[in-house]
Design an enzyme around this catalytic site. Sequence first.
Site, short mmCIF file in Angstrom:
data_model
loop_
_atom_site.label_atom_id
_atom_site.label_comp_id
_atom_site.label_asym_id
_atom_site.label_seq_id
_atom_site.Cartn_x
_atom_site.Cartn_y
_atom_site.Cartn_z
N CYS A 97 0.84 -1.20 0.00
CA CYS A 97 0.00 0.00 0.00
C CYS A 97 0.88 1.25 0.00
O CYS A 97 1.81 1.36 0.79
CB CYS A 97 -0.88 -0.03 1.24
N CYS A 125 -4.06 7.11 -1.81
CA CYS A 125 -5.38 7.07 -2.47
C CYS A 125 -6.50 7.45 -1.52
O CYS A 125 -7.57 7.87 -1.97
CB CYS A 125 -5.67 5.67 -3.01
N THR A 161 -4.70 4.98 7.56
CA THR A 161 -3.62 4.59 6.65
C THR A 161 -2.74 5.79 6.28
O THR A 161 -3.26 6.81 5.81
CB THR A 161 -4.24 3.99 5.37
N GLU A 184 -0.74 1.93 9.78
CA GLU A 184 -1.98 2.54 10.27
C GLU A 184 -1.83 3.05 11.69
O GLU A 184 -0.97 2.57 12.44
CB GLU A 184 -3.13 1.51 10.21
N HIS A 233 -13.13 4.37 -3.03
CA HIS A 233 -12.02 3.59 -2.49
C HIS A 233 -12.15 2.11 -2.88
O HIS A 233 -11.14 1.43 -3.08
CB HIS A 233 -11.88 3.77 -0.98
N TYR A 270 -9.48 -1.20 -5.49
CA TYR A 270 -8.87 -2.43 -4.99
C TYR A 270 -8.46 -3.43 -6.07
O TYR A 270 -7.54 -4.22 -5.85
CB TYR A 270 -9.78 -3.05 -3.92
N CYS A 305 -4.84 -1.60 -6.98
CA CYS A 305 -3.68 -1.78 -6.09
C CYS A 305 -3.50 -3.25 -5.72
O CYS A 305 -2.38 -3.75 -5.72
CB CYS A 305 -3.76 -0.88 -4.87
N GLU A 358 -5.97 -6.78 6.01
CA GLU A 358 -6.23 -5.51 5.31
C GLU A 358 -7.10 -5.72 4.09
O GLU A 358 -7.95 -4.89 3.75
CB GLU A 358 -4.89 -4.86 4.93
FE1 SF4 Z 1 -3.49 1.43 -0.01
FE2 SF4 Z 1 -4.78 0.31 -2.06
FE3 SF4 Z 1 -6.12 1.80 -0.27
FE4 SF4 Z 1 -4.40 2.90 -2.01
S1 SF4 Z 1 -6.32 1.84 -2.50
S2 SF4 Z 1 -4.60 3.38 0.16
S3 SF4 Z 1 -2.79 1.36 -2.14
S4 SF4 Z 1 -5.08 -0.17 0.11
#
Ligand code: SF4
Length: 481
Positions: A100, A104, A191, A257, A292, A296, A299, A443
Site C-alpha cells: 500500500c 489514495c 492509513t 496505520e 475507495h 482495490y 492496487c 487488510e
Molecule cells: Fe493502499 Fe490500495 Fe487503499 Fe491505495 S487503495 S490506500 S494502495 S489499500
Amino acid sequence: MVMKTGSEYIESLRRLKTKVYAFGEQVTDLVDNPLFRPHINAAAVTYDMAHDPVTEDLVTVTSHLTGKRINRFTHIHQSTEDLVKKVKMLRMIARRTGTCFQRCVGFDALNALYSVTYEMDQNLGTNYHERFKEYLLYVQDTDIMVAGSMTDPKGDRSLRPSQQVDPDLYVHVVEKNEKGIVIRGAKAHQTGIVNSHEMLIMPTTAMTAEDARYAVACAVPVDAPGVIHIFGRQTNDSRKNGQIDQGNARYGIVGGEALTVLENVFVPWERVFMCGEWQFAGSLVERFASYHRQNYGGCKGGVSDVIIGATALIADYNGIAKASHVRDKITEMIHLTETLYAGSIACSAEGRPTPSGAYFVDPLLANITKLNVTRFIYEICRLSHDIAGGFIATLPSEQDLRCPEVGPYVEKYFRGVASVPTEDRIRVARLIENMTGGTALAESMHGAGSPQAQRVMIMRQGNLEQKKKLARILAGIPEKE
Ligand code: SF4
C-alpha cells in the site's frame, strides 16, 4: 509546476511537528525510524513516478481548476478516462512497491467532498463548495499528502453516534465560534496518516437529526495542536531492523496505520466542509467508500502480480515449476487477479458525471470489486502458500543465516535446486510470507470497509424490483395494481 519529488516529499515531513507514539514512547525521528521509513518510501513512489517520463502519463494530469500539470493524487476526475487511468496508475505503482502506498485515501476523500459539497449547497443553500475548491487549490499547488479520515471507533455498534455512553466514540463538534469549530473524538485505522501533511475528516456513517453534531467534515494538519497518533503494530514490525526477514524491506507491508486522537482540535471555518448537515453524511460516506472500493482491483491487482511472480520464482527454486498442478494453480492466481482488475476497470468505465461535473464510479460494480477482494486475495495467498511450502513459516532468522556456527547448516539444508543460492530462496520465501499473512491479509478483508458494508450497498444498488419485473414478464404474471 509544483509537483514534489519523492525526496522533497520526505524532506517536507521533517518540517512537521507530528505527535506520534509507538511502543509507549513518543517518536522523535519519524522519517529515519525503521518502523515508519518503509511506509514513507512507498508513499514517496507516488511523487517520484510523476517525474518519470515512462509513468507520468498516468501519474500526472491537467487540473480543471488551474490548467496546470498536477499529480493525479490531487485531481478531481473529469471523465471516465480519468477514472480508468486512476486504476491503471494504482496497479502500476503497486507493482513497484508490492504494498500500500497510502495516498489514495485522501485522493478519494477530495473527490467525494468535491461533489457532495456541491450537492449540499444546491439543496441547503450552504456555501461549502467554493470553500472546498479553495482548499483543493491549496492541495494541488503544494502537492501535499492528504490522509482520508473516516472510520470512527464506533463503540457499541448497536447504538447511533448520539446514543453512545461515551460521546467521543464518534468525532463531533464540541464548540462553534466566529473563528471556527472545535472537534473531539478519534479516527481509527488511519492509513499513512503519520507520514501525511493533512487529514480530511469525514463522518463514518449516515446520520439522523439527533446526530447532527457528529455530521462534520473538515481539513486538519496532522500536526495541529491536540492531534495525537498512536501507531498500530503489524505482524512483522519487530523485523523492521533487519532486511531479509521483513520480506519487502524497502516498502514494507500494508500502509502503516494509526489511531488518531483529536483532543479538542480547533478548525478554522475556511477548512470546514460540513457542520451539522446530517442529511448529507450518508451520501458522503457512500461516495468515498465507492471511490475507495474502485481502487482495490488496481492496487491489489498490482500486489497480486508481485505475489504471483514470487510464487513462480519459488516454484523455480524448489524445482517444481514444470509440474502440471503448479502451472494450474498459478493460472488460477492470474485468473483471480485479472478478475479483480476487470471489476475496477468496469466500475470506472461505467462512471457518470455528478451534478458538480466530477465523475463518479458505478457504485454497484465498485462494491462487487471490493467484495471479490475479500475472497480472492485469500485464495491467491492460499495458492501461494500451497506452492511455496511450509518452510516460509518455519525458516530460521537472517541472523542464523549470518551466524558463523549455524549459518553453513542453514545454507546447506535450505537450498532447493543446486544452481540457486540459498539466500535467494530465503529472500523470496520471506517476501511471500510477509505479503500473504498477518496484517496484509486482514487488510484485504477490512480495508475500504468490511464485507458486510459492501453487501448492504450491493443489495441497495442491485435493483431487485426491476429483476422481479423481468421475471414476471417472462412468466406471464400481470403487474399488481
Ligand atoms: Fe493502499 Fe490500495 Fe487503499 Fe491505495 S487503495 S490506500 S494502495 S489499500
